[in-house]
Design a protein around this motif. Structure first.
Motif, short mmCIF file in Angstrom:
data_model
loop_
_atom_site.label_atom_id
_atom_site.label_comp_id
_atom_site.label_asym_id
_atom_site.label_seq_id
_atom_site.Cartn_x
_atom_site.Cartn_y
_atom_site.Cartn_z
N LEU A 68 0.43 -20.97 2.52
CA LEU A 68 1.01 -19.64 2.75
C LEU A 68 0.68 -19.12 4.14
O LEU A 68 1.56 -18.65 4.86
N TRP A 69 -0.57 -19.19 4.54
CA TRP A 69 -0.96 -18.75 5.88
C TRP A 69 -2.35 -19.29 6.20
O TRP A 69 -3.07 -19.75 5.32
N ARG A 70 -2.71 -19.21 7.48
CA ARG A 70 -4.04 -19.61 7.93
C ARG A 70 -4.47 -18.68 9.06
O ARG A 70 -3.66 -18.26 9.87
N ARG A 71 -5.76 -18.34 9.06
CA ARG A 71 -6.32 -17.46 10.08
C ARG A 71 -7.63 -18.03 10.58
O ARG A 71 -8.46 -18.48 9.81
N GLU A 72 -7.79 -17.99 11.90
CA GLU A 72 -9.04 -18.44 12.52
C GLU A 72 -9.96 -17.25 12.72
O GLU A 72 -9.52 -16.14 12.96
N SER A 74 -7.81 -7.84 -6.64
CA SER A 74 -6.67 -6.96 -6.40
C SER A 74 -5.86 -7.40 -5.19
O SER A 74 -5.31 -6.58 -4.44
N GLY A 75 -5.80 -8.70 -4.95
CA GLY A 75 -5.03 -9.24 -3.83
C GLY A 75 -5.67 -9.04 -2.48
O GLY A 75 -4.99 -9.16 -1.45
N VAL A 76 -6.99 -8.77 -2.45
CA VAL A 76 -7.68 -8.50 -1.20
C VAL A 76 -8.94 -9.36 -1.12
O VAL A 76 -9.70 -9.46 -2.10
N LEU A 77 -9.18 -9.97 0.06
CA LEU A 77 -10.40 -10.72 0.32
C LEU A 77 -11.40 -9.81 1.03
O LEU A 77 -11.01 -8.97 1.84
N LEU A 78 -12.69 -9.99 0.74
CA LEU A 78 -13.72 -9.20 1.40
C LEU A 78 -14.34 -10.02 2.52
O LEU A 78 -15.03 -11.01 2.26
N ALA A 79 -14.09 -9.59 3.75
CA ALA A 79 -14.62 -10.25 4.93
C ALA A 79 -15.62 -9.32 5.62
O ALA A 79 -15.85 -8.19 5.18
N THR A 80 -16.21 -9.80 6.71
CA THR A 80 -17.16 -8.98 7.46
C THR A 80 -17.08 -9.34 8.93
O THR A 80 -16.40 -10.30 9.32
N ASP A 81 -17.80 -8.55 9.77
CA ASP A 81 -17.84 -8.84 11.20
C ASP A 81 -19.05 -9.72 11.49
O ASP A 81 -19.81 -10.09 10.59
N ASP A 82 -19.25 -10.06 12.78
CA ASP A 82 -20.34 -10.96 13.14
C ASP A 82 -21.71 -10.36 12.87
O ASP A 82 -22.68 -11.09 12.65
N ALA A 140 -4.61 -10.98 0.77
CA ALA A 140 -4.48 -12.38 0.38
C ALA A 140 -3.05 -12.86 0.50
O ALA A 140 -2.79 -14.06 0.51
N ALA A 141 -2.09 -11.92 0.62
CA ALA A 141 -0.68 -12.29 0.73
C ALA A 141 -0.28 -12.61 2.16
O ALA A 141 0.55 -13.50 2.41
N THR A 142 -0.89 -11.90 3.14
CA THR A 142 -0.46 -12.06 4.54
C THR A 142 -1.57 -12.47 5.48
O THR A 142 -1.29 -12.97 6.58
N GLY A 143 -2.83 -12.25 5.11
CA GLY A 143 -3.94 -12.52 6.01
C GLY A 143 -4.21 -11.40 6.99
O GLY A 143 -5.08 -11.53 7.86
#
Length: 680
Positions: free
Chosen positions: A167-171, A189-197, A207-210
């Protein structure tokens, strides 16, 4: 009037120098361009480093129901090799069942199979990269990869969960937390939990578009734990993350976030500064923080606490939520070693409805109103693992053997259990293939009832031989142990008591060696936590978890037949004088009687696969035999439907001699046939 110097042909020398410089610059630019193109289209190209398969086959969703009570048999199985990447500690294998599929996530990548048949549906692997995390939300499955040797090179790839389509890829995306035990980072709920450095901000990624959908700063002086066994957990509507908070008194907190909205649902301070272990059920959050196991309800109110620094042991306490009850397995504070309890706590009142002592269950699962519990041993003296089906109302349980061998001391993946579609899915660590090991996933279904009790796999109790009858007087005399004293021990499987001894411990006379300090009693079944019961006398090749032998006082190779070889030489390695040396204590154990030879063979294979050192022996006279452990003190063998283990303290090789006699007696139970192996 002056002029520039002229080259032959009338060209100024300065013009020629400019052209040389331009040529050098052009060459450098060309080399740099080639390097960029090679890195992008060769080194980083998908066509050679990615193995990606997809499917268009439909899949049938499964009902939430497990197998019925009774014997279990293997429906299908799969082994996943351990992948040791460049990041230490992330060498586990994780599983999940949903949408009619079984997902396997390991450092090698993602593998998705049909949950009913085990047939492969789709997979994704990336050479030179290691999967360090994965997430699942709605119809999306996502993998988080890091390039081997370069943790700054990060890649998140999203797939359609059913087809495996990209579907998609993000670096550059960094997951909010990646538990080492499960590799599953929080999403819902269609959302990933990310963080900063700096790990001081939560970032919601679609999760649908990145694309980023929200940003949430963490409390002051708090940051996400960088690593831990289980620093986070989540479900579709709530995610819980552990925070490392500084200040005058450093401590940890638990932050519950609604993934869809990016809002804090609740926050609680924990009892220590260490990274806690977090697990989430449908409406309950469990946290083990090194001081206690705590249970929080949907609103973050603590309704249960079990105190003690070892309340969960080396892993998270197993728990399930069913019919408004939280069933949790824990080690009571101050209790004797190995004592384990299960309690049913009403949510959200916290009322304890019942509690009882149970085996040290390695994993729990629930489906169809039943609770399934994986016990590392059916009984302390028997080989297979067991599955208890627990009634959540009162804790009553029925037991059945599982065709698995569980070694709790193996590194790598932790035991795992799930139930769906009338099947029970169990995953356990293995030492084979050696040296790196693997995880074995088995889908179990209800088996044939047989003529005997379900606790014995349908085998009648009268089919079990007396362990003390497997060596006759002639066998003991041939091995020069006729003065040894036999000490029988019996065993139970669930509510079934075996009428004959399953273990026979032979002790030497007091003038030939130290006696057993704590001999196994007639009624002692031993522990059921996957570790061998009882203690061995001095110099013993003490078996480790599930029978793995540790180095003996006199290491050496295995021997030949009982009393075989001239001048007391062992038939295999020719060790001089082996028989003349004092023989220490030894044990003969009937570990299992299978309903068929195939069942017994599968169980013996499962045993050897969980041992760090196991070598096949073809000179024992059995249908199958393995020498287990670094020394020659333990032989596991199969004759027909019988699986027997022979363990000897000393000298090296005596276990093999005695095992040959046992194999002969099993082949000729009536005593007819050729004479047993004896002295030359």
């Amino acid at each position: 009037m002056g002029g520039g110097r002229q080259r032959p042909g009338g060209r100024p020398e300065s013009v020629g120098g400019v052209r040389v410089a331009l040529g050098l610059i052009s060459g450098v630019v060309a080399i740099a361009l080639v390097a960029v193109l090679v890195d992008r289209f060769v080194l980083g190209a998908e066509w050679w480093q990615v193995r990606h398969t997809v499917t268009a086959e439909p899949v049938t969703p499964q009902r939430e129901v497990g197998p019925p009570p009774g014997p279990l048999t293997v429906s299908w199985e799969r082994t996943t090799h351990i992948h040791h990447g460049s990041v230490a500690g992330y060498d586990g294998v994780a599983y999940a069942v949903g949408l009619g599929q079984v997902v396997t996530a390991s450092g090698r990548g993602l593998e998705v199979r049909d949950a009913r048949t085990g047939a492969e549906r789709w997979s994704y692997r990336r050479s030179g990269w290691t999967l360090l995390g994965w997430a699942s939300t709605r119809s999306r499955l996502l993998g988080y990869f890091e390039r081997d040797g370069d943790r700054g090179a990060r890649l998140v790839i999203a797939f359609d969960a059913l087809s495996g389509g990209l579907l998609w890829r993000r670096e550059g995306l960094r997951p909010a937390a990646v538990p080492r035990a499960t590799l599953r980072w929080p999403a819902g709920s269609g959302v990933l939990l990310a963080t900063d450095d700096d790990r001081r901000t939560l970032i919601g990624v679609s999760a649908a578009t990145g694309n980023r959908v929200w940003r949430l700063p963490l409390p002051k002086r708090c940051r996400l734990f960088e690593g831990g066994a289980r620093p986070s957990a989540g479900r579709e509507d709530l995610a819980a993350l552990a925070l490392d908070c500084g200040g005058e008194e450093r401590h940890s907190r638990l932050l519950a976030v609604e993934p869809g909205a990016g809002e804090v649902a609740w926050e609680r301070r924990l009892g220590s500064a260490e990274s806690p272990e977090v697990s989430m059920l449908d409406g309950v959050t469990l946290v083990s923080d090194g001081t206690a196991l705590r249970a929080f309800d949907e609103d973050g109110e603590q309704f249960g606490v079990w105190r003690g620094d070892d309340v969960c042991g080396d892993a998270m306490c197993p728990g399930v939520l069913l019919q408004g009850r939280l069933l949790v397995v824990y080690h009571p504070d101050g209790a004797k070693r190995g004592e384990t309890r299960m309690e049913a706590v009403r949510v959200p009142s916290g009322k304890v409805e019942w509690g009882r002592e149970v085996p040290a269950y390695a994993a729990l699962a629930q489906a169809g109103g039943r609770v399934f519990a994986l016990r590392p041993r059916l009984s302390g003296r028997l080989l297979p693992a067991g599955v208890d089906i627990v009634d959540p109302a009162d804790g009553d349980a029925t037991t059945a053997p599982a065709p698995l061998s569980v070694n709790l001391d193996l590194p790598g993946p932790q035991p795992w259990l799930a139930a769906a579609g009338g099947l029970l899915y169990a995953a356990v660590p293995q030492a084979a293939p050696r040296p790196d090991g693997s995880a074995r996933l088995v889908a179990l279904r209800g088996g044939l009832a047989g003529d005997g009790p379900a606790e014995l796999g349908g085998v009648p109790v009268d089919d079990w031989p007396d362990a003390c009858s497997l060596l006759k007087k002639a066998d003991l005399a041939a091995a020069r142990v006729e003065r040894h004293t036999a000490e029988p021990s019996r065993a139970s499987a669930g509510t079934v008591r075996l009428p004959r001894p399953v273990t026979c411990r032979y002790e030497p006379p007091e003038d030939e060696g130290p006696a057993e300090d704590d001999p196994a009693g007639e009624e002692d079944d031993g522990p059921e936590d996957g570790r061998e019961p009882g203690r061995r006398s001095a110099g013993a090749a003490s078996p480790g978890p599930d029978g793995s032998a540790s180095p003996s006082a006199e290491p050496g190779a295995s021997g030949g037949p009982a009393g075989g070889g001239k001048d007391g030489k062992d038939g295999r390695d020719g060790e001089k004088g082996a028989v003349e040396r004092t023989v220490g204590g030894f044990t003969v154990s009937v570990r299992w009687v299978g309903r068929t030879e195939h069942v017994a063979s599968e169980l013996l294979d499962a045993l050897q696969a969980t041992q760090a050192k196991a070598r096949r022996r073809r000179d024992i006279g059995a249908d199958e035999a393995y020498e287990i452990g670094p020394a020659a003190g333990m032989i596991a063998l199969r004759v027909g439907r019988y699986v027997v283990v022979v363990e000897a303290d000393r000298p090296p090789g005596v276990a093999a001699r005695l095992a040959r006699s046992v194999a002969y007696r099993l082949h000729h139970p009536s005593g007819h046939g050729p004479s047993p192996p004896g002295p030359s």
